[in-house]
Motif scaffolding. Structure first.
Motif, PDB file in Angstrom:
ATOM      1  N   ALA A 475     106.726  91.645  83.552  1.00  0.00           N
ATOM      2  CA  ALA A 475     107.323  90.436  84.132  1.00  0.00           C
ATOM      3  C   ALA A 475     107.999  89.595  83.065  1.00  0.00           C
ATOM      4  CB  ALA A 475     106.254  89.612  84.852  1.00  0.00           C
ATOM      5  N   ILE A 476     107.318  89.427  81.915  1.00  0.00           N
ATOM      6  CA  ILE A 476     107.913  88.651  80.826  1.00  0.00           C
ATOM      7  C   ILE A 476     109.163  89.335  80.314  1.00  0.00           C
ATOM      8  CG2 ILE A 476     107.522  87.821  78.472  1.00  0.00           C
ATOM      9  CD1 ILE A 476     104.553  87.510  79.215  1.00  0.00           C
ATOM     10  N   GLY A 477     109.111  90.669  80.176  1.00  0.00           N
ATOM     11  CA  GLY A 477     110.301  91.390  79.725  1.00  0.00           C
ATOM     12  C   GLY A 477     111.453  91.267  80.700  1.00  0.00           C
ATOM     13  N   ASN A 478     111.175  91.299  82.013  1.00  0.00           N
ATOM     14  CA  ASN A 478     112.231  91.180  83.011  1.00  0.00           C
ATOM     15  C   ASN A 478     112.923  89.819  82.955  1.00  0.00           C
ATOM     16  OD1 ASN A 478     111.880  93.738  84.044  1.00  0.00           O
ATOM     17  ND2 ASN A 478     110.476  93.076  85.676  1.00  0.00           N
ATOM     18  N   ILE A 479     112.179  88.787  82.521  1.00  0.00           N
ATOM     19  CA  ILE A 479     112.761  87.440  82.484  1.00  0.00           C
ATOM     20  C   ILE A 479     113.761  87.303  81.355  1.00  0.00           C
ATOM     21  CG2 ILE A 479     112.197  85.010  82.023  1.00  0.00           C
ATOM     22  CD1 ILE A 479     109.602  85.428  83.564  1.00  0.00           C
ATOM     23  N   HIS A 480     113.512  87.945  80.194  1.00  0.00           N
ATOM     24  CA  HIS A 480     114.399  87.690  79.054  1.00  0.00           C
ATOM     25  C   HIS A 480     115.284  88.877  78.669  1.00  0.00           C
ATOM     26  CE1 HIS A 480     112.193  90.130  76.094  1.00  0.00           C
ATOM     27  NE2 HIS A 480     111.055  89.639  76.608  1.00  0.00           N
ATOM     28  N   GLU A 779     106.972  87.788  87.959  1.00  0.00           N
ATOM     29  CA  GLU A 779     108.301  87.329  87.506  1.00  0.00           C
ATOM     30  C   GLU A 779     108.882  86.297  88.464  1.00  0.00           C
ATOM     31  OE1 GLU A 779     112.853  89.098  87.066  1.00  0.00           O
ATOM     32  OE2 GLU A 779     111.167  90.442  87.557  1.00  0.00           O
ATOM     33  N   TYR A 780     108.845  86.600  89.774  1.00  0.00           N
ATOM     34  CA  TYR A 780     109.443  85.705  90.749  1.00  0.00           C
ATOM     35  C   TYR A 780     108.680  84.385  90.846  1.00  0.00           C
ATOM     36  CZ  TYR A 780     111.988  89.880  92.202  1.00  0.00           C
ATOM     37  OH  TYR A 780     112.782  90.985  92.230  1.00  0.00           O
ATOM     38  N   MET A 781     107.353  84.440  90.705  1.00  0.00           N
ATOM     39  CA  MET A 781     106.581  83.195  90.747  1.00  0.00           C
ATOM     40  C   MET A 781     106.892  82.313  89.536  1.00  0.00           C
ATOM     41  SD  MET A 781     102.804  84.193  92.250  1.00  0.00           S
ATOM     42  CE  MET A 781     102.342  82.470  92.225  1.00  0.00           C
ATOM     43  N   ALA A 782     107.051  82.927  88.387  1.00  0.00           N
ATOM     44  CA  ALA A 782     107.392  82.143  87.190  1.00  0.00           C
ATOM     45  C   ALA A 782     108.753  81.490  87.345  1.00  0.00           C
ATOM     46  CB  ALA A 782     107.366  83.044  85.957  1.00  0.00           C
ATOM     47  N   LEU A 783     109.730  82.244  87.831  1.00  0.00           N
ATOM     48  CA  LEU A 783     111.070  81.674  88.016  1.00  0.00           C
ATOM     49  C   LEU A 783     111.064  80.595  89.098  1.00  0.00           C
ATOM     50  CD1 LEU A 783     113.310  84.890  87.820  1.00  0.00           C
ATOM     51  CD2 LEU A 783     112.955  83.144  86.065  1.00  0.00           C
ATOM     52  N   GLY A 784     110.340  80.836  90.191  1.00  0.00           N
ATOM     53  CA  GLY A 784     110.277  79.849  91.262  1.00  0.00           C
ATOM     54  C   GLY A 784     109.613  78.561  90.831  1.00  0.00           C
ATOM     55  N   VAL A 827     107.692  80.621  97.943  1.00  0.00           N
ATOM     56  CA  VAL A 827     107.821  81.487  99.117  1.00  0.00           C
ATOM     57  C   VAL A 827     109.181  82.165  99.140  1.00  0.00           C
ATOM     58  CG1 VAL A 827     107.969  81.499 101.636  1.00  0.00           C
ATOM     59  CG2 VAL A 827     106.128  80.247 100.508  1.00  0.00           C
ATOM     60  N   LEU A 828     110.220  81.398  98.833  1.00  0.00           N
ATOM     61  CA  LEU A 828     111.561  81.966  98.865  1.00  0.00           C
ATOM     62  C   LEU A 828     111.750  83.022  97.776  1.00  0.00           C
ATOM     63  CD1 LEU A 828     113.783  78.826  99.567  1.00  0.00           C
ATOM     64  CD2 LEU A 828     113.195  80.661 101.137  1.00  0.00           C
ATOM     65  N   THR A 829     111.397  82.669  96.551  1.00  0.00           N
ATOM     66  CA  THR A 829     111.646  83.615  95.458  1.00  0.00           C
ATOM     67  C   THR A 829     110.784  84.868  95.592  1.00  0.00           C
ATOM     68  OG1 THR A 829     110.114  82.295  94.126  1.00  0.00           O
ATOM     69  CG2 THR A 829     112.444  81.947  93.768  1.00  0.00           C
ATOM     70  N   VAL A 830     109.494  84.687  95.845  1.00  0.00           N
ATOM     71  CA  VAL A 830     108.615  85.852  95.966  1.00  0.00           C
ATOM     72  C   VAL A 830     108.958  86.650  97.217  1.00  0.00           C
ATOM     73  CG1 VAL A 830     106.235  86.609  96.220  1.00  0.00           C
ATOM     74  CG2 VAL A 830     106.773  84.750  94.659  1.00  0.00           C
ATOM     75  N   GLY A 831     109.142  85.944  98.353  1.00  0.00           N
ATOM     76  CA  GLY A 831     109.430  86.645  99.602  1.00  0.00           C
ATOM     77  C   GLY A 831     110.721  87.437  99.554  1.00  0.00           C
ATOM     78  N   PHE A 832     111.819  86.791  99.186  1.00  0.00           N
ATOM     79  CA  PHE A 832     113.094  87.500  99.141  1.00  0.00           C
ATOM     80  C   PHE A 832     113.129  88.514  97.999  1.00  0.00           C
ATOM     81  CE2 PHE A 832     114.379  84.076 101.881  1.00  0.00           C
ATOM     82  CZ  PHE A 832     115.303  84.668 102.725  1.00  0.00           C
ATOM     83  N   GLY A 833     112.453  88.170  96.899  1.00  0.00           N
ATOM     84  CA  GLY A 833     112.416  89.123  95.796  1.00  0.00           C
ATOM     85  C   GLY A 833     111.736  90.415  96.184  1.00  0.00           C
ATOM     86  N   LEU A 834     110.583  90.324  96.834  1.00  0.00           N
ATOM     87  CA  LEU A 834     109.871  91.527  97.246  1.00  0.00           C
ATOM     88  C   LEU A 834     110.601  92.262  98.361  1.00  0.00           C
ATOM     89  CD1 LEU A 834     106.114  90.425  97.158  1.00  0.00           C
ATOM     90  CD2 LEU A 834     107.396  91.812  95.508  1.00  0.00           C
ATOM     91  N   ALA A 835     111.256  91.505  99.249  1.00  0.00           N
ATOM     92  CA  ALA A 835     111.994  92.156 100.331  1.00  0.00           C
ATOM     93  C   ALA A 835     113.096  93.058  99.782  1.00  0.00           C
ATOM     94  CB  ALA A 835     112.593  91.100 101.255  1.00  0.00           C
ATOM     95  N   GLY A 836     113.774  92.575  98.732  1.00  0.00           N
ATOM     96  CA  GLY A 836     114.813  93.418  98.137  1.00  0.00           C
ATOM     97  C   GLY A 836     114.259  94.488  97.237  1.00  0.00           C
ATOM     98  N   THR A 837     113.144  94.205  96.571  1.00  0.00           N
ATOM     99  CA  THR A 837     112.593  95.148  95.609  1.00  0.00           C
ATOM    100  C   THR A 837     111.880  96.310  96.290  1.00  0.00           C
ATOM    101  OG1 THR A 837     112.291  93.323  94.064  1.00  0.00           O
ATOM    102  CG2 THR A 837     111.096  95.339  93.582  1.00  0.00           C
ATOM    103  N   TRP A 838     111.340  96.070  97.461  1.00  0.00           N
ATOM    104  CA  TRP A 838     110.596  97.134  98.154  1.00  0.00           C
ATOM    105  C   TRP A 838     111.470  98.363  98.382  1.00  0.00           C
ATOM    106  CZ3 TRP A 838     105.531  97.384  98.919  1.00  0.00           C
ATOM    107  CH2 TRP A 838     105.046  98.396  99.764  1.00  0.00           C
ATOM    108  N   ARG A 839     112.735  98.103  98.751  1.00  0.00           N
ATOM    109  CA  ARG A 839     113.652  99.238  98.947  1.00  0.00           C
ATOM    110  C   ARG A 839     113.971  99.910  97.623  1.00  0.00           C
ATOM    111  NH1 ARG A 839     119.060  99.749  98.776  1.00  0.00           N
ATOM    112  NH2 ARG A 839     119.302  97.526  98.375  1.00  0.00           N
ATOM    113  N   VAL A 840     114.037  99.109  96.557  1.00  0.00           N
ATOM    114  CA  VAL A 840     114.340  99.651  95.232  1.00  0.00           C
ATOM    115  C   VAL A 840     113.247 100.620  94.786  1.00  0.00           C
ATOM    116  CG1 VAL A 840     114.537  99.031  92.785  1.00  0.00           C
ATOM    117  CG2 VAL A 840     115.766  97.719  94.513  1.00  0.00           C
ATOM    118  N   LEU A 841     111.998 100.259  95.072  1.00  0.00           N
ATOM    119  CA  LEU A 841     110.887 101.088  94.613  1.00  0.00           C
ATOM    120  C   LEU A 841     110.857 102.451  95.288  1.00  0.00           C
ATOM    121  CD1 LEU A 841     108.033  98.416  94.450  1.00  0.00           C
ATOM    122  CD2 LEU A 841     109.389  99.332  92.569  1.00  0.00           C
TER     123      LEU A 841
END
Length: 852
Positions: A475-480, A779-784, A827-841
């Motif tokens: 998560a930290i690596g993804n942020i920077h 990552e999404y919680m930290a950014l949110g 809620v927005l960052t984690v929810g939308f982030g996971l919604a898009g990432t689930w397909r990626v995985l």
């Protein structure tokens, strides 16, 4: 390999053909683009279309709203025989007398404040006064069997619990209520009224003995021209020439309801700026969508380059596509904005008695279209510029991050020019340049600060010590890491949440201040029109009815500022925030000594026995806004007499206290011999509803000419108005939140391609789906959280400026609102982030690994 530059219209036609051919595959990837653009354009088009509809309705029905071709208003006195003869030269004249008074049941057990309007036999000159019985108004108001008639608004009957046919006392007479007043054609020209209307005849007003020397009564003389070609400006000039001391306020049908028109303009400007903010927030989504789309076209762009296409040719292809898509988005927004007046017309007619004839308003739609195209191009030009430098080798390798390619200065300059055009257009269309300027500066500063916040988050993440937890380390690596989503998420979510916090804080603060703050500080009652010979008996009555209470009473007159330093106010350039002091009449008073708790900011108070030239103490902030200084002069017209006074000092006035405050306090010799009444406030510690009812009933019965205003009733009326405004504020906040959600979706979608590569490589190296999900959630919680912290601080600062500096009300930070904003962000960052990432995985590894 060299590429040929674009040359002439032939290349543009070829680029246009390629652009259309590529678009045959559909608009996949541009849904966010279209939604963001449509939402912003629709909000601006709708607000300005509805505003234009209302403004044109007021202009179209100007004579009906004003009640005549011209209106001549006088405070505290009737027009003289010479003045009335002058008006009669131009046509029919309908005199009207207006004042506030108490209306009581004959047994004295119940009473209510009423806006009394006394009309003549010609009323109304234009339009019609409608009653539930349908009888002619003159018959309903006529005297029958020694008793005058009256009609009243339905609320008047409800407050007293009576029906048509009942009798009420007004002043020293009883009037018979013969019908409900359903429609009053000229009510808008009277300004804001917070008590129900009671309409009587002019002879009834005279018989009531409500009008005494110094009473707060206004006489309006509505004039209907016998010659329709008469020039109102010429009539006004001649009236002022023949009667320079009259002190009347003059309006014609083109300014039928100036207060309402100003409020429509201001509210329209506010909502337009909010809509523009939503459009700018959507611009971030446009940039993300364009960037993601062009990133997906890297192999196509590389193919063009391999076949000899120049960089400008490639840019032209995708610029044409952006223009086509922008046209679709703008067109959809304009359609929604164009139909808004048709939906709003019936609702507005129920709130404001103006015939709202809905239509299509090209000016409002053109403004929204201009904002839409400028915003789309401004945010799309930088991603477009990067396509020029896509190398032909991208056809064989896809690891290059588009965000890492440098921006050519010509494209950056073009984006700055487009941003300047957006700012200039917003500034030019604004009626209040100060508010527009603050908005534009705040938006630019917010963009800059959000960039700094995003960079700070990346730097902090880069410098954090290495942790053992694999999800946290990822998560930290993804942020920077290069090409991280940090900047996109912070910028897209930060702007929308900042606007949401600001609007919600303003709404909550305004409601809290009016509902509890003002009620706690305000006195229980205001008493108006206490006559000189009644003030002592009035004090005695209050001391018996409410022992331990505090009664503050001061003499009061009405006056209108006509000159500043010898210059007519119409020729003085006054900033909008101070212009209200010069509009219409102001309450004025006199005092030998400085009132209690008076705080002077400049100058000195006059001696108690002062007998020199008239002096005046002026409110400090209003004086500063008017550009006044100690030693300068103001001229005030009081009861048709011009009084010029020199400014002796400036003092602090706390309007929000709702105590007795005046812009101007004169030395006593300024009004020697002038008839006047008294104004009083009553503060009852630990008051109860029963005590207030007793005071109201007994004062109304003992002093029928005194107008009693219960402050709670006045605040209830203001609360009702604020509740209506709050609907628009909440709608604006909803638009901002929807724009943020769309932009956040686009930002996360734009990063999906890089996420696919990361997920495939990590899964190949042994990472499980659960590990990756925990990493992305962290990552999404930290950014949110970081974005919400900025939005709370910036939104609270913006709300403080509006509430404390513009509205001049106390500001209080709302902690529950801050917490809810944090929850929304997460809620927005984690929810939308996971919604898009689930397909990626779920992507297969082999096709991705072949391209690395």
């Amino acid at each position: 390999m060299t590429t040929a530059p674009m040359s002439g219209a032939g290349d543009l036609r070829l680029a246009w053909r390629f652009a259309l051919r590529e678009m045959r595959g559909g608009l996949r990837g541009f849904v966010i683009f279209l939604l963001c653009l449509t939402l912003g354009v629709a909000s601006i088009a709708a607000v300005n279309s509805v505003s234009t509809m209302m403004t044109e309705g007021i202009t179209r029905e100007g004579r009906t709203i004003l009640g005549g071709d011209m209106r001549f208003g006088l405070n505290g006195r009737e027009a003289s025989a010479e003045e009335q003869a002058f008006l009669a030269r131009y046509g029919e004249v309908s005199p009207i007398g207006s004042l506030r008074s108490m209306a009581r049941l004959p047994d004295g057990l119940n009473q209510t404040l009423a806006e009394v309007k006394a009309v003549g036999p010609l009323y109304p000159l234009f339009g019609a006064a409608e009653t539930d019985g349908g009888a002619p108004l003159a018959d309903l108001l006529a005297e029958r069997n020694g008793r005058f008639g009256a009609v009243a608004a339905p609320e008047f009957f409800d407050r007293l619990g009576i029906q048509p046919g009942a009798t009420v006392r007004v002043g020293s007479i009883e009037v018979e209520l013969r019908a409900r007043l359903v429609r009053e054609p000229d009510v808008l020209s009277d300004g804001f009224i917070f008590a129900p209307r009671l309409m009587v005849s002019l002879p009834a007003l005279a018989a009531s003995q409500l009008v005494q020397p110094g009473s707060l009564v206004e006489y309006d003389y509505k004039l209907r021209f016998s010659d329709p070609a008469t020039d109102p400006a010429a009539v006004e000039a001649e009236a002022n020439r023949q009667f320079p001391q009259a002190g009347w306020s003059i309006r014609d049908a083109s300014r039928a309801a100036p207060s309402l028109q100003r409020n429509i303009e201001r509210f329209s400007q506010f909502l337009t700026l909010v809509g523009l903010t939503a459009l700018i927030v959507g611009g971030v989504g446009i940039a993300n969508a364009v960037g993601a789309y062009l990133d997906a076209k890297r192999t196509v762009i590389a193919t063009f380059k391999s076949l000899g296409a120049g960089g400008r040719f490639v840019v032209a292809i995708y610029l044409f596509q952006i223009l086509v898509l922008s046209t679709i988005g703008v067109a959809l927004g304009l359609v929604l904005g164009a139909i808004a007046p048709f939906g709003a017309a019936r609702f507005l007619e129920a709130q404001i008695p103006v015939a709202a004839e809905a239509g299509i308003y090209p000016g409002a739609l053109a403004l929204a279209a201009a904002f839409g195209y400028l915003t789309a191009l401004c945010f799309a030009i930088l991603p477009l510029g990067r396509t020029r430098d896509v190398a032909a080798t991208a056809l064989f390798r896809s690891s290059e991050e588009p965000s890492l390619r440098r921006i050519r200065w010509s494209y950056a300059l073009t984006a700055l020019v487009l941003a300047a055009l957006i700012a200039g257009l917003a500034f030019l269309m604004a009626s209040d340049k100060t508010v527009a300027g603050v908005f534009l500066v705040a938006t630019a500063v917010a963009f800059a600060i959000l960039r700094v916040v995003a960079e700070a988050i990346r730097r902090i993440a880069r410098r954090l010590p290495r942790v053992r937890s694999t999800p946290l380390r990822l998560a930290i690596g993804n942020i920077h890491r290069p090409g991280a989503l940090t900047a996109s998420v912070v910028l897209s979510l930060g702007l929308g949440l900042t606007l949401l916090v600001a609007l919600a804080t303003i709404d909550n603060g305004l409601r809290r201040e009016i509902g509890t703050g003002l009620a706690a500080r305000a006195p229980a009652f205001f008493f108006v029109d206490i006559q000189n010979n009644e003030i002592d008996p009035f004090r005695q009555e209050i001391s018996q009815l409410a022992p331990g209470s505090t009664l503050e009473a001061v003499p009061m007159l009405r006056g209108r500022i006509t000159q500043l330093n010898g210059v007519p106010v119409g020729q003085v350039n006054v900033p909008p925030e101070g212009a209200w002091v010069l509009r219409g009449d102001r309450g004025v008073t006199y005092a030998a000594t400085a009132p209690e708790n008076t705080s002077l900011t400049d100058g000195e108070w006059w001696p108690a026995d002062y007998a020199g030239e008239p002096l005046v103490s002026f409110a400090a902030q209003e004086g500063q806004e008017l550009g006044l200084e100690v030693g300068q002069t103001i001229t005030v017209n009081v009861l048709g007499r011009e009084i010029t006074a020199r400014i002796a000092n400036f003092r602090v006035v706390e309007w929000e206290s709702l105590s007795i405050n005046f812009v101007m306090v004169f030395s006593p010799n300024a009004f020697a011999g002038a008839p006047h009444a008294w104004l009083a406030t009553l503060d009852i510690p630990n008051t109860t509803a029963e005590t207030e009812r007793t005071v109201l009933r007994e004062i109304s019965n003992s002093f029928p000419a005194v107008t009693t205003v219960r402050v709670k009733d006045a605040l209830d009326a203001v609360n009702a108005l604020v509740a209506q405004l709050a609907l628009a504020i909440r709608a604006a906040a909803a638009v901002a939140l929807v724009a943020s959600v769309l932009v956040l979706s686009g930002a996360l979608a734009a990063g999906n391609r890089a996420r696919v590569h990361d997920a495939v490589v990590l899964k190949t190296l042994g990472a499980t789906r659960a590990t990756l999900i925990r990493a992305y959630v962290t990552e999404y919680m930290a950014l949110g959280t970081a974005t919400a912290a900025f939005a709370i601080a910036a939104g609270a600062l913006a709300a403080w400026y509006v509430v404390a500096r513009i509205m001049r009300l106390p500001f209080a930070f709302d902690a529950p609102l801050a917490l809810s904003t944090l929850v929304v962000a997460l809620v927005l960052t984690v929810g939308f982030g996971l919604a898009g990432t689930w397909r990626v995985l779920g992507q297969r590894a082999a096709p991705v690994l072949r391209e690395l």
